[in-house]
Design an enzyme around this catalytic site. Structure first.
Site, PDB file in Angstrom:
ATOM      1  N   SER A  17      55.881  30.544  47.159  1.00 48.78           N
ATOM      2  CA  SER A  17      57.180  30.351  46.515  1.00 48.78           C
ATOM      3  C   SER A  17      57.192  29.018  45.789  1.00 48.78           C
ATOM      4  CB  SER A  17      58.297  30.349  47.563  1.00 48.78           C
ATOM      5  OG  SER A  17      59.469  29.812  46.976  1.00 48.78           O
ATOM      6  N   HIS A  42      56.009  33.825  43.693  1.00 45.29           N
ATOM      7  CA  HIS A  42      57.356  34.158  44.160  1.00 45.29           C
ATOM      8  C   HIS A  42      58.335  33.150  43.569  1.00 45.29           C
ATOM      9  CE1 HIS A  42      60.240  35.967  46.986  1.00 45.29           C
ATOM     10  NE2 HIS A  42      60.698  34.742  47.185  1.00 45.29           N
ATOM     11  N   ASP A  44      62.107  31.917  43.293  1.00 37.50           N
ATOM     12  CA  ASP A  44      63.412  31.938  43.946  1.00 37.50           C
ATOM     13  C   ASP A  44      64.509  31.423  43.013  1.00 37.50           C
ATOM     14  OD1 ASP A  44      62.877  32.888  46.640  1.00 37.50           O
ATOM     15  OD2 ASP A  44      61.697  31.056  46.897  1.00 37.50           O
ATOM     16  N   MET A  46      68.417  30.736  42.564  1.00 37.18           N
ATOM     17  CA  MET A  46      69.641  30.527  43.365  1.00 37.18           C
ATOM     18  C   MET A  46      70.769  30.034  42.472  1.00 37.18           C
ATOM     19  SD  MET A  46      68.050  28.628  46.682  1.00 37.18           S
ATOM     20  CE  MET A  46      66.525  29.199  47.443  1.00 37.18           C
ATOM     21  N   HIS A  75      62.940  36.642  42.997  1.00 36.14           N
ATOM     22  CA  HIS A  75      63.862  36.904  44.104  1.00 36.14           C
ATOM     23  C   HIS A  75      65.202  36.273  43.740  1.00 36.14           C
ATOM     24  CE1 HIS A  75      64.899  35.793  48.580  1.00 36.14           C
ATOM     25  NE2 HIS A  75      65.719  36.705  48.090  1.00 36.14           N
ATOM     26  N   MET A  77      68.801  35.221  44.299  1.00 33.74           N
ATOM     27  CA  MET A  77      69.834  34.951  45.308  1.00 33.74           C
ATOM     28  C   MET A  77      71.079  34.521  44.538  1.00 33.74           C
ATOM     29  SD  MET A  77      67.236  33.074  47.893  1.00 33.74           S
ATOM     30  CE  MET A  77      66.031  32.928  46.570  1.00 33.74           C
ATOM     31  N   MET A 146      64.394  39.200  54.778  1.00 33.29           N
ATOM     32  CA  MET A 146      64.523  37.750  54.917  1.00 33.29           C
ATOM     33  C   MET A 146      64.380  37.376  56.396  1.00 33.29           C
ATOM     34  SD  MET A 146      64.905  36.574  51.890  1.00 33.29           S
ATOM     35  CE  MET A 146      65.037  34.876  52.450  1.00 33.29           C
ATOM     36  N   GLY A 151      68.315  30.199  50.940  1.00 33.98           N
ATOM     37  CA  GLY A 151      68.919  28.990  50.382  1.00 33.98           C
ATOM     38  C   GLY A 151      67.949  27.826  50.339  1.00 33.98           C
ATOM     39  N   PHE A 152      67.096  27.735  51.342  1.00 39.05           N
ATOM     40  CA  PHE A 152      66.217  26.565  51.409  1.00 39.05           C
ATOM     41  C   PHE A 152      64.836  26.943  51.909  1.00 39.05           C
ATOM     42  CE2 PHE A 152      70.587  25.314  51.912  1.00 39.05           C
ATOM     43  CZ  PHE A 152      70.710  24.300  50.973  1.00 39.05           C
ATOM     44  N   GLY A 153      63.833  26.222  51.395  1.00 37.78           N
ATOM     45  CA  GLY A 153      62.479  26.367  51.914  1.00 37.78           C
ATOM     46  C   GLY A 153      62.342  25.558  53.196  1.00 37.78           C
ATOM     47  N   GLY A 154      61.262  25.781  53.908  1.00 31.38           N
ATOM     48  CA  GLY A 154      60.950  24.951  55.068  1.00 31.38           C
ATOM     49  C   GLY A 154      61.769  25.219  56.308  1.00 31.38           C
ATOM     50  N   ASP A 184      60.026  37.025  53.836  1.00 33.00           N
ATOM     51  CA  ASP A 184      60.290  35.751  53.164  1.00 33.00           C
ATOM     52  C   ASP A 184      61.059  34.809  54.078  1.00 33.00           C
ATOM     53  OD1 ASP A 184      60.818  33.736  51.354  1.00 33.00           O
ATOM     54  OD2 ASP A 184      62.035  34.972  50.008  1.00 33.00           O
ATOM     55  N   GLY A 185      60.429  33.655  54.376  1.00 35.01           N
ATOM     56  CA  GLY A 185      61.114  32.600  55.111  1.00 35.01           C
ATOM     57  C   GLY A 185      60.410  32.207  56.391  1.00 35.01           C
ATOM     58  N   GLY A 186      59.960  30.962  56.443  1.00 34.87           N
ATOM     59  CA  GLY A 186      59.386  30.436  57.668  1.00 34.87           C
ATOM     60  C   GLY A 186      58.005  30.969  58.017  1.00 34.87           C
ATOM     61  N   GLY A 206      56.259  29.229  51.156  1.00 39.48           N
ATOM     62  CA  GLY A 206      56.571  28.062  50.329  1.00 39.48           C
ATOM     63  C   GLY A 206      55.929  26.823  50.905  1.00 39.48           C
TER      64      GLY A 206
HETATM   65  C1  DX5 Z   1      64.513  31.017  50.917  1.00 41.39           C
HETATM   66  C2  DX5 Z   1      63.600  31.489  49.824  1.00 41.39           C
HETATM   67  C3  DX5 Z   1      62.173  31.494  50.259  1.00 41.39           C
HETATM   68  C4  DX5 Z   1      61.667  30.142  50.621  1.00 41.39           C
HETATM   69  C5  DX5 Z   1      60.462  30.281  51.492  1.00 41.39           C
HETATM   70  O1  DX5 Z   1      65.806  31.072  50.504  1.00 41.39           O
HETATM   71  O2  DX5 Z   1      63.913  32.789  49.418  1.00 41.39           O
HETATM   72  O3  DX5 Z   1      61.336  32.130  49.325  1.00 41.39           O
HETATM   73  O4  DX5 Z   1      61.360  29.356  49.524  1.00 41.39           O
HETATM   74  O5  DX5 Z   1      60.054  29.004  51.849  1.00 41.39           O
HETATM   75  P1  DX5 Z   1      59.325  28.717  53.206  1.00 41.39           P
HETATM   76  O6  DX5 Z   1      58.063  29.537  53.199  1.00 41.39           O
HETATM   77  O7  DX5 Z   1      59.055  27.245  53.153  1.00 41.39           O
HETATM   78  O8  DX5 Z   1      60.236  29.117  54.326  1.00 41.39           O
HETATM   79 ZN    ZN Z   2      62.374  34.022  48.249  1.00 38.57          ZN
END
Ligand code: DX5
Ligand code: ZN
Length: 225
Positions: A17, A42, A44, A46, A75, A77, A146, A151-154, A184-186, A206
């Protein structure tokens, strides 16, 4: 441009991502993705309304499109995605996913994406029942589960997601053999194996890729090589 048949033939797809890329150096980060062994990009998007964060829109996709031959997986959002999906395809997205929670006219939105010549995906939040996707399965190319609240990476992978992934895989196998299951996520080097085992085909990563000292090694480890 990638061919969907080849995508389905390749076993485990890793989609870094670019939310975790350096926005001041986006071009080189995108260019580097094929060299580090990634399969998809990917993207994102938002809008600060559907999720409490803002990223970028059409122009970013248009500008990075010539920099990579990898498959562009957008993706969205955003609220009212129906209004915008065609422009994302025109900007270079080869697949556009939007959220079940963000759109009332899901069938119409999927038709617009398909009519514009792209693949379509439907994303669901961690607190949405997976079975809501059932009516749309015949049309879907991708089911996006999901494993964090968007909303956020990491963020940390929500453990209960594994059962949701298995359910999505079960529904896919039964009603939508053309579709892939994306998570997607974590995603991390440590949990990727169990996510694939639960039934995922595509893992978004990401932080686990862009935050790694050796990004190529991270992609390999996530893929389980
Ligand atoms: C979250 C995004 C993800 C995110 C994944 O809202 O849709 O794509 O960037 O990031 P990581 O892999 O760091 O959780
Ligand atoms: Zn995503």
């Amino acid at each position: 441009m990638a061919v969907w048949y080849n995508i389905l033939m390749s076993k485990r797809i890793i989609a870094p991502s670019i939310l975790s890329a350096n926005f001041a150096d986006m071009g080189s980060d995108v260019k580097s993705l094929s060299a580090i062994g990634a399969d998809w990009v990917h993207i994102d998007v938002m809008d600060g309304v559907f999720v409490p964060n803002l990223t970028f829109g059409f122009k970013m996709i248009k500008d990075i499109r010539p920099l990579s031959d990898l498959f562009f997986d957008a993706h969205l959002m955003i609220t009212n995605p129906k209004r915008y999906v065609k422009r994302f395809v025109e900007s270079g997205a080869e697949l556009v996913s939007f959220h079940y929670e963000a759109e009332e006219e899901i069938d119409e939105t999927l038709d617009i994406i398909l009519g514009a010549g792209a693949k379509c995906g439907l994303a669901i939040n961690p607190d949405t029942d997976v079975d809501v996707i059932i009516p749309y399965l015949p049309k879907l190319d991708l089911i996006l589960i999901m494993s964090v609240f968007p909303g956020f990476g990491g963020q940390k992978f929500i453990e209960g997601s594994l059962e949701r992934i298995s359910r999505a895989r079960e529904l896919r196998d039964k009603y939508a053999p053309q579709a892939v299951v994306e998570v997607d996520g974590g995603v991390t080097v440590d949990n990727a194996k169990s996510i694939f085992a639960a039934g995922a085909d595509v893992l978004v990563a990401g932080n686990a890729v862009f935050g790694a000292a050796d990004r190529r090694a991270a992609v390999k480890l996530i893929r389980g090589e």
